[in-house]
Enzyme design. Structure first.
Site, PDB file in Angstrom:
ATOM      1  N   GLY A 105      -5.304   2.078  -3.841  1.00  0.00           N
ATOM      2  CA  GLY A 105      -5.252   2.867  -2.755  1.00  0.00           C
ATOM      3  C   GLY A 105      -6.098   2.458  -1.636  1.00  0.00           C
ATOM      4  O   GLY A 105      -6.595   1.224  -1.544  1.00  0.00           O
ATOM      5  N   ASN A 106      -6.531   3.253  -0.629  1.00  0.00           N
ATOM      6  CA  ASN A 106      -7.428   2.670   0.528  1.00  0.00           C
ATOM      7  C   ASN A 106      -8.237   4.015   1.064  1.00  0.00           C
ATOM      8  O   ASN A 106      -7.750   4.927   0.515  1.00  0.00           O
ATOM      9  CB  ASN A 106      -6.848   1.880   1.377  1.00  0.00           C
ATOM     10  N   TYR A 107      -8.960   3.900   1.832  1.00  0.00           N
ATOM     11  CA  TYR A 107     -10.055   4.615   2.293  1.00  0.00           C
ATOM     12  C   TYR A 107      -9.698   5.851   3.387  1.00  0.00           C
ATOM     13  O   TYR A 107     -10.037   6.699   3.810  1.00  0.00           O
ATOM     14  CB  TYR A 107     -11.186   4.093   2.884  1.00  0.00           C
ATOM     15  N   SER A 108      -8.277   5.622   3.740  1.00  0.00           N
ATOM     16  CA  SER A 108      -7.813   6.419   4.927  1.00  0.00           C
ATOM     17  C   SER A 108      -7.642   7.856   4.531  1.00  0.00           C
ATOM     18  O   SER A 108      -7.500   8.182   3.258  1.00  0.00           O
ATOM     19  CB  SER A 108      -6.391   5.941   5.220  1.00  0.00           C
TER      20      SER A 108
ATOM     21  N   ALA B 222      -2.180   4.107   6.613  1.00  0.00           N
ATOM     22  CA  ALA B 222      -2.779   2.941   6.237  1.00  0.00           C
ATOM     23  C   ALA B 222      -1.999   2.515   4.906  1.00  0.00           C
ATOM     24  O   ALA B 222      -2.114   2.890   3.689  1.00  0.00           O
ATOM     25  CB  ALA B 222      -4.154   2.866   5.981  1.00  0.00           C
TER      26      ALA B 222
END
Ligand code: PMT
Length: 402
Positions: A208-211, A276
């Protein structure tokens, strides 16, 4: 834009109360219907008689009329209004509004008000700069109120330093712009993507990512406030949506986001791609939890579909497509090449090198780059405010057919 609008003008105990009479006159001149509500201290600075003769309505300042016992319903007033302006707003009233201290008619009306609220602070410079006042103003902003500070005459988010009340003409201009904005996307449908995507590795792990989704949700809200029907395709985020014009579709992976976005774009006039999206996903997903072993493990990844590029490919004449670029280096040239590759009408660049920009925080600092003309810099401010500026630019392009 103000013709026929119902406006509550709240006046508090400041030396700037005399300016409220000018403001009232300007509002009436523009065709607005104005109900003045005063705090007891406000009446020490300007008489209700002056204000009632300008507005053509008795001024409300107590819960009851003393001699008849007639009840003034703050709830009815709050429902009647298209907007409420508190000008001048003292530090004391701002503090009460921020903390829900409903000990007078004005603050009670504010708490019952369903309409947008505008606050024009007026006080001594030291009081204005005090952390307590700044904090209370930030609280009011976080409740969705619009703070009108001098120096810009716009909805500023930073300390502009004067403490004096904004000039009445500028307050009217802000209101006028607000109501104009409310119709700028009327009749349009806008697709917004927001948040991260999660790409499953096994039942308990993902890439995943930090969005956080904050920027995308603010865009969806700003489009809805501008009169659009919004389809919000959201990755896994912890945010809520309440606007009746926002239809939310929750997805998890890039593949799910792709399907929802492609389908929605078919019926949309524009799309804003703020999500994102993970560029890669694990080639295989284990259906049982992968066990730890002492050995090195290799995770093979396959490319995900590029949603924005696909929409760019499908874009019809008259449809608009806006992308985002989150960069860490060579920002402008990377953003420009993404704009070309994905057939975007414009791209919103945010750089992780800028303080207060990018993932998770409540603020962003962006540069909007179009195919022609000079890039537009939007300084660091709340994502909700950046979103309004971006939606303004989009609405202008759409309405001018650029
Ligand atoms: O959610 P927040 O915490 O508020 O943070 C906001 C944000 C930083 C996520 C947002 O402002 C932002 O920059 N979003 C885009 C981030 C990104 O992934 O950019 P990119 O340069 O990788 O992608 C370029 C564009 O293509 C984007 O519009 C993206 O949505 C789109 N894209 C990318 C890959 C892909 N497979 N499909 C896409 O549609």
């Amino acid at each position: 834009m103000l013709k026929g609008k119902h406006i509550i003008l709240g006046i508090t105990g400041s030396i700037a109360a005399y300016k409220a009479a000018y403001l009232l006159r300007l509002l009436i001149k523009q065709g607005a219907e104005v109900q003045v509500v005063m705090t007891p201290a406000g009446k020490e600075f300007i008489t209700p008689v002056t204000l009632s003769s300008l507005s053509g309505k008795p001024v409300v300042s107590e819960f009851f009329t003393a001699n008849t016992g007639e009840w003034h319903s703050h709830v009815d007033l709050g429902l009647w209004a298209d907007a409420m302006i508190i000008a001048p707003a003292t530090a004391s009233t701002i503090g009460k509004m921020a903390h829900g201290i409903a000990d007078n008619m004005l603050v009670t009306t504010y708490l019952s008000c369903k309409a947008p609220v505008f606050v024009a602070p007026a006080m001594d410079l030291d009081m204005y700069a005090h952390p307590s006042t700044r904090h209370n103003l930030d609280l009011l902003r976080s409740y969705g109120n619009h703070i009108i500070e001098p120096a810009t005459g716009e909805l500023a988010s930073h300390l502009t330093g004067k403490g004096r009340m904004e000039e009445p003409e500028n307050i009217v201009a802000v209101l006028d712009r607000f109501f104009e904005r409310k119709q700028s996307l009327a009749g349009k449908t806008v697709l917004v993507t927001a948040g991260p995507t999660y790409e499953k590795i096994d039942p308990v792990r993902f890439i995943g990512n930090y969005s956080s989704g904050k920027m995308g949700f603010a865009l969806a809200e700003a489009c809805a406030e501008a009169g659009a029907e919004v389809v919000l395709v959201a990755g896994p985020v912890a945010l809520k949506t309440g606007h009746p014009s926002i239809r939310r579709i929750d997805v998890e992976s890039a593949a799910e986001m792709y399907r929802a976005a492609v389908e929605a774009y078919d019926h949309a006039d524009a799309a804003i791609m703020c999500a994102a999206v993970a560029d890669y996903a694990p080639e295989t997903v284990s259906d049982v939890k992968l066990k730890r072993s002492g050995e090195e493990r290799v995770l093979r990844l396959k490319p995900n579909p590029d949603i924005a590029a696909e929409l760019g490919h499908r874009k019809r004449a008259g449809q608009y497509l806006v992308g985002f670029a989150l960069e860490t280096n060579d920002e402008e040239s990377n953003a420009r090449s993404k704009m070309a590759k994905k057939n975007l009408d414009f791209i919103v660049l945010n750089s992780l090198r800028d303080a207060g920009a990018g993932f998770r925080c409540d603020t962003n600092k962006v540069t909007v780059i179009g195919r022609e003309g000079k890039p537009v810099e939007i300084p660091c401010k709340l994502k909700t405010e950046v979103a309004v500026d971006i939606v303004d630019l989009l609405a202008r392009c759409m309405n001018e057919g650029r």
